[in-house]
Design a protein around this motif. Structure first.
Motif, PDB file in Angstrom:
ATOM      1  N   ARG A  45      38.524 -64.472 -48.463  1.00  0.00           N
ATOM      2  CA  ARG A  45      39.469 -63.363 -49.056  1.00  0.00           C
ATOM      3  C   ARG A  45      39.345 -62.020 -48.638  1.00  0.00           C
ATOM      4  O   ARG A  45      40.065 -61.318 -48.277  1.00  0.00           O
ATOM      5  CB  ARG A  45      39.270 -63.639 -50.521  1.00  0.00           C
ATOM      6  CG  ARG A  45      40.431 -62.715 -51.277  1.00  0.00           C
ATOM      7  CD  ARG A  45      40.567 -63.284 -52.547  1.00  0.00           C
ATOM      8  NE  ARG A  45      41.543 -62.351 -53.239  1.00  0.00           N
ATOM      9  CZ  ARG A  45      42.629 -62.186 -53.169  1.00  0.00           C
ATOM     10  NH1 ARG A  45      43.365 -62.824 -52.264  1.00  0.00           N
ATOM     11  NH2 ARG A  45      43.163 -61.414 -54.140  1.00  0.00           N
ATOM     12  N   THR A  46      37.935 -61.548 -48.591  1.00  0.00           N
ATOM     13  CA  THR A  46      38.023 -60.277 -48.259  1.00  0.00           C
ATOM     14  C   THR A  46      38.157 -59.900 -46.547  1.00  0.00           C
ATOM     15  O   THR A  46      38.931 -58.892 -46.276  1.00  0.00           O
ATOM     16  CB  THR A  46      36.326 -59.907 -47.970  1.00  0.00           C
ATOM     17  OG1 THR A  46      35.665 -60.209 -49.314  1.00  0.00           O
ATOM     18  CG2 THR A  46      35.941 -58.571 -47.642  1.00  0.00           C
TER      19      THR A  46
ATOM     20  N   GLN B 178      45.297 -62.760 -58.416  1.00  0.00           N
ATOM     21  CA  GLN B 178      45.933 -61.660 -58.325  1.00  0.00           C
ATOM     22  C   GLN B 178      45.502 -60.484 -59.163  1.00  0.00           C
ATOM     23  O   GLN B 178      45.111 -59.412 -58.610  1.00  0.00           O
ATOM     24  CB  GLN B 178      47.353 -61.647 -58.618  1.00  0.00           C
ATOM     25  CG  GLN B 178      48.183 -62.589 -57.474  1.00  0.00           C
ATOM     26  CD  GLN B 178      47.985 -62.132 -56.093  1.00  0.00           C
ATOM     27  OE1 GLN B 178      47.296 -62.823 -55.340  1.00  0.00           O
ATOM     28  NE2 GLN B 178      48.705 -61.005 -56.006  1.00  0.00           N
ATOM     29  N   ILE B 179      45.369 -60.772 -60.453  1.00  0.00           N
ATOM     30  CA  ILE B 179      44.955 -59.791 -61.373  1.00  0.00           C
ATOM     31  C   ILE B 179      43.303 -59.387 -61.311  1.00  0.00           C
ATOM     32  O   ILE B 179      43.002 -58.233 -61.161  1.00  0.00           O
ATOM     33  CB  ILE B 179      44.664 -60.462 -62.736  1.00  0.00           C
ATOM     34  CG1 ILE B 179      46.357 -60.643 -63.381  1.00  0.00           C
ATOM     35  CG2 ILE B 179      43.857 -59.312 -63.938  1.00  0.00           C
ATOM     36  CD1 ILE B 179      46.480 -61.163 -64.549  1.00  0.00           C
TER      37      ILE B 179
ATOM     38  N   VAL C  61      47.380 -70.961 -63.230  1.00  0.00           N
ATOM     39  CA  VAL C  61      46.408 -70.106 -64.059  1.00  0.00           C
ATOM     40  C   VAL C  61      45.517 -69.491 -63.084  1.00  0.00           C
ATOM     41  O   VAL C  61      45.255 -68.181 -63.095  1.00  0.00           O
ATOM     42  CB  VAL C  61      45.475 -70.602 -65.157  1.00  0.00           C
ATOM     43  CG1 VAL C  61      44.730 -69.645 -65.949  1.00  0.00           C
ATOM     44  CG2 VAL C  61      46.301 -71.422 -66.525  1.00  0.00           C
ATOM     45  N   GLY C  62      44.792 -70.015 -62.410  1.00  0.00           N
ATOM     46  CA  GLY C  62      43.958 -69.569 -61.330  1.00  0.00           C
ATOM     47  C   GLY C  62      44.405 -68.661 -60.263  1.00  0.00           C
ATOM     48  O   GLY C  62      43.888 -67.788 -59.591  1.00  0.00           O
ATOM     49  N   ALA C  63      45.681 -68.995 -59.922  1.00  0.00           N
ATOM     50  CA  ALA C  63      46.406 -67.949 -58.834  1.00  0.00           C
ATOM     51  C   ALA C  63      46.803 -66.843 -59.738  1.00  0.00           C
ATOM     52  O   ALA C  63      46.596 -65.833 -58.904  1.00  0.00           O
ATOM     53  CB  ALA C  63      47.862 -68.690 -58.709  1.00  0.00           C
ATOM     54  N   VAL C  64      47.369 -66.844 -60.756  1.00  0.00           N
ATOM     55  CA  VAL C  64      47.310 -65.521 -61.660  1.00  0.00           C
ATOM     56  C   VAL C  64      46.227 -64.743 -61.842  1.00  0.00           C
ATOM     57  O   VAL C  64      46.239 -63.438 -61.514  1.00  0.00           O
ATOM     58  CB  VAL C  64      48.099 -65.651 -62.983  1.00  0.00           C
ATOM     59  CG1 VAL C  64      47.938 -64.483 -63.719  1.00  0.00           C
ATOM     60  CG2 VAL C  64      49.421 -66.405 -62.897  1.00  0.00           C
ATOM     61  N   PHE C  65      44.891 -65.272 -61.918  1.00  0.00           N
ATOM     62  CA  PHE C  65      43.883 -64.432 -62.072  1.00  0.00           C
ATOM     63  C   PHE C  65      43.423 -64.044 -60.834  1.00  0.00           C
ATOM     64  O   PHE C  65      42.600 -63.037 -60.593  1.00  0.00           O
ATOM     65  CB  PHE C  65      42.535 -65.503 -62.631  1.00  0.00           C
ATOM     66  CG  PHE C  65      42.587 -65.265 -64.171  1.00  0.00           C
ATOM     67  CD1 PHE C  65      41.986 -64.360 -65.077  1.00  0.00           C
ATOM     68  CD2 PHE C  65      43.236 -66.206 -65.066  1.00  0.00           C
ATOM     69  CE1 PHE C  65      41.860 -64.310 -66.198  1.00  0.00           C
ATOM     70  CE2 PHE C  65      43.204 -66.138 -66.380  1.00  0.00           C
ATOM     71  CZ  PHE C  65      42.795 -65.146 -67.089  1.00  0.00           C
TER      72      PHE C  65
ATOM     73  N   ARG D   8      48.070 -70.888 -52.784  1.00  0.00           N
ATOM     74  CA  ARG D   8      47.529 -69.997 -53.467  1.00  0.00           C
ATOM     75  C   ARG D   8      46.227 -69.970 -53.662  1.00  0.00           C
ATOM     76  O   ARG D   8      45.520 -69.067 -54.312  1.00  0.00           O
ATOM     77  CB  ARG D   8      48.237 -69.421 -54.525  1.00  0.00           C
ATOM     78  CG  ARG D   8      49.521 -68.853 -54.396  1.00  0.00           C
ATOM     79  CD  ARG D   8      50.642 -69.063 -55.219  1.00  0.00           C
ATOM     80  NE  ARG D   8      51.955 -68.308 -54.371  1.00  0.00           N
ATOM     81  CZ  ARG D   8      52.666 -69.006 -53.303  1.00  0.00           C
ATOM     82  NH1 ARG D   8      52.237 -70.331 -52.700  1.00  0.00           N
ATOM     83  NH2 ARG D   8      53.667 -68.476 -52.900  1.00  0.00           N
ATOM     84  N   ALA D   9      45.373 -70.875 -53.236  1.00  0.00           N
ATOM     85  CA  ALA D   9      43.943 -70.962 -53.024  1.00  0.00           C
ATOM     86  C   ALA D   9      43.373 -70.250 -51.839  1.00  0.00           C
ATOM     87  O   ALA D   9      43.779 -70.239 -50.568  1.00  0.00           O
ATOM     88  CB  ALA D   9      43.567 -72.568 -53.274  1.00  0.00           C
ATOM     89  N   ASP D  10      42.070 -69.962 -51.700  1.00  0.00           N
ATOM     90  CA  ASP D  10      41.493 -69.468 -50.737  1.00  0.00           C
ATOM     91  C   ASP D  10      40.517 -70.475 -50.055  1.00  0.00           C
ATOM     92  O   ASP D  10      40.164 -70.567 -49.084  1.00  0.00           O
ATOM     93  CB  ASP D  10      40.452 -68.294 -51.240  1.00  0.00           C
ATOM     94  CG  ASP D  10      41.295 -67.054 -51.622  1.00  0.00           C
ATOM     95  OD1 ASP D  10      42.023 -66.504 -50.639  1.00  0.00           O
ATOM     96  OD2 ASP D  10      41.252 -66.790 -52.851  1.00  0.00           O
TER      97      ASP D  10
END
Length: 431
Positions: free
Chosen positions: A427-428, A148-149, A142-146, A191-193
């Motif tokens: 991430r930036t 991206q969104i 769920v976190g991975a989808v958010f 897929r986590a930072d």
């Protein structure tokens, strides 16, 4: 890359709104009014100025029954009494905890969280998606989808090791299935930072699954926040009888080595020593039956109580008990009740291995014996009871000192915010 605290333990972090301007979406299948550590973490983050919203399921833990005022297939947003938004997605209820229902309970949160969670949070930008990853790790999807969104940094706080926990509890034994779970876990981690771990012992295991490119940092579970004035009745709902009361608080589950506690109680001959279970779980009924079958008059099932009144119960305890099964995975775990025990300032009896046992010994907060050593636990109960009261008080004070220095909620909230800002910056840079 150094896998440790990104915030050094010896650096004092100033308070006063460190999180101001930081927008955080917490993803947790379980949340208030269910009683989980993440509830207090959110309160602490908000106290530091963070703008927090929560994505969760319909409350039904621990009994598998929907809480009053909610619907299993309800969908919508509610306002927490403290003034922030909780977005609720439908769930298949846990029921009585059978394996098939539990699997669907976990999967339903992931499916509905991915399918309708973005709709519930539409128009709500965030800087960090923070996944409270108690078992199963699937919530990380769920976190991975958010991520991206929302274009947000994705931080997962790992509370349990996968697939090790599945294998050692016997929930999954098939080697192909375990390998598939490990691949899925790797997919989620990558897929986590930033991955945060509740125990230093997790770091090597998670690095082996996540690889070298994902930063990993130690972030322990905090103790409980002080109860809000007015939340506790002047007369506690549980009054412990006279004698040496050893209180076991929390989940009564398969990992808690409850057989060991009962075996130890059966070996104790001192009539003043009593074990009091305060909590509930999938083994509550089994425990009740065993107490009757063994005719254990020195074991009491007190039931479950609201978290707000637990300090009054701890204050009456002669000692606080924590136990776990013997396993490699559990030896790397620090039960979330230990910070709360340390904060209570009472001596601790621990029957477990590894990281948690070392914490109790290093803090001088109590006595620790190996996991599943019922004879050793019985002897420790008697030894602690026969100590001078001054010695037990010194243990309690040492535990409280360790708590204040390392596990106090406000300090850890500030460290968590620093972790968030690190993840946002990373991430930036990677975009």
């Amino acid at each position: 890359m150094k896998h440790a605290r990104l915030v050094p333990e010896d650096v004092e972090i100033a308070g006063g709104g460190l999180g101001k301007g930081l927008r955080v979406l917490v993803v947790s299948q379980h949340y208030w009014p269910e009683n989980f550590r993440i509830n207090e973490v959110v309160d602490s983050l908000r106290s530091e100025g963070c703008d927090v919203e929560v994505l969760s399921g319909q409350p039904n833990y621990p009994h598998g029954k929907i809480f009053k005022g909610y619907s299993a297939f309800g969908l919508g947003t509610e306002l927490h009494p403290s003034g922030y938004m909780i977005h609720r997605v439908p769930l298949v209820l846990r029921g009585r905890g059978g394996g098939f229902r539990r699997i669907w309970n976990y999967l339903s949160f992931v499916m509905f969280g991915v399918a309708v969670g973005p709709y519930l949070t539409r128009g709500k930008p965030c800087d960090v998606v923070f996944v409270y990853a108690i078992s199963p790790i699937l919530q990380g999807l769920v976190g991975a989808v958010f991520r991206q969104i929302k274009g947000a940094a994705h931080v997962i706080w790992v509370q349990d090791l996968w697939p090790e926990s599945l294998e050692e509890t016997g929930f999954v034994r098939n080697r192909l299935a375990l390998a598939a779970v490990e691949r899925l876990t790797s997919f989620i981690y990558r897929r986590a930072d930033l991955l945060l771990v509740q125990s230093r012992g997790f770091i090597g295991k998670i690095k082996a699954v996540a690889g070298d490119n994902i930063p990993i940092a130690y972030h322990p579970n905090p103790g409980d926040l002080p109860p809000v004035r007015g939340d506790i009745e002047e007369i506690p709902p549980l009054s412990l009888p006279a004698g040496f009361n050893i209180v076991f608080a929390g989940n009564l589950g398969a990992a808690q080595a409850l057989e060991t506690v009962l075996d130890a109680a059966s070996h104790v001959q001192d009539p003043d020593i009593r074990v009091v279970f305060v909590g509930s779980g999938i083994r509550s009924e089994w425990l009740r039956q065993q107490i009757e079958k063994r005719r254990l008059t020195n074991v009491v099932l007190a039931g479950r109580f609201p978290s707000a009144v637990m300090p009054s119960i701890f204050a009456q305890a002669s000692a606080l008990l924590v136990t776990l099964n013997r396993s490699k995975a559990l030896s790397l775990t620090i039960p979330s009740k230990i910070p709360t025990y340390l904060g209570a300032g009472r001596p601790i009896l621990a029957c477990l291995d590894g990281e948690a046992a070392e914490l109790i010994q290093d803090s001088n907060a109590g006595l620790a014996v190996p996991a599943e050593d019922s004879i050793g636990l019985a002897e420790a109960m008697v030894r602690l009871k026969n100590m001078p009261e001054e010695a037990r008080e010194c243990m309690g004070k040492a535990g409280r000192h360790y708590y204040d220095a390392h596990l106090a909620p406000a300090r850890l909230a500030r460290e968590l915010i620093s972790h968030f800002r690190y993840a946002v910056d990373r991430r930036t840079r990677l975009r």
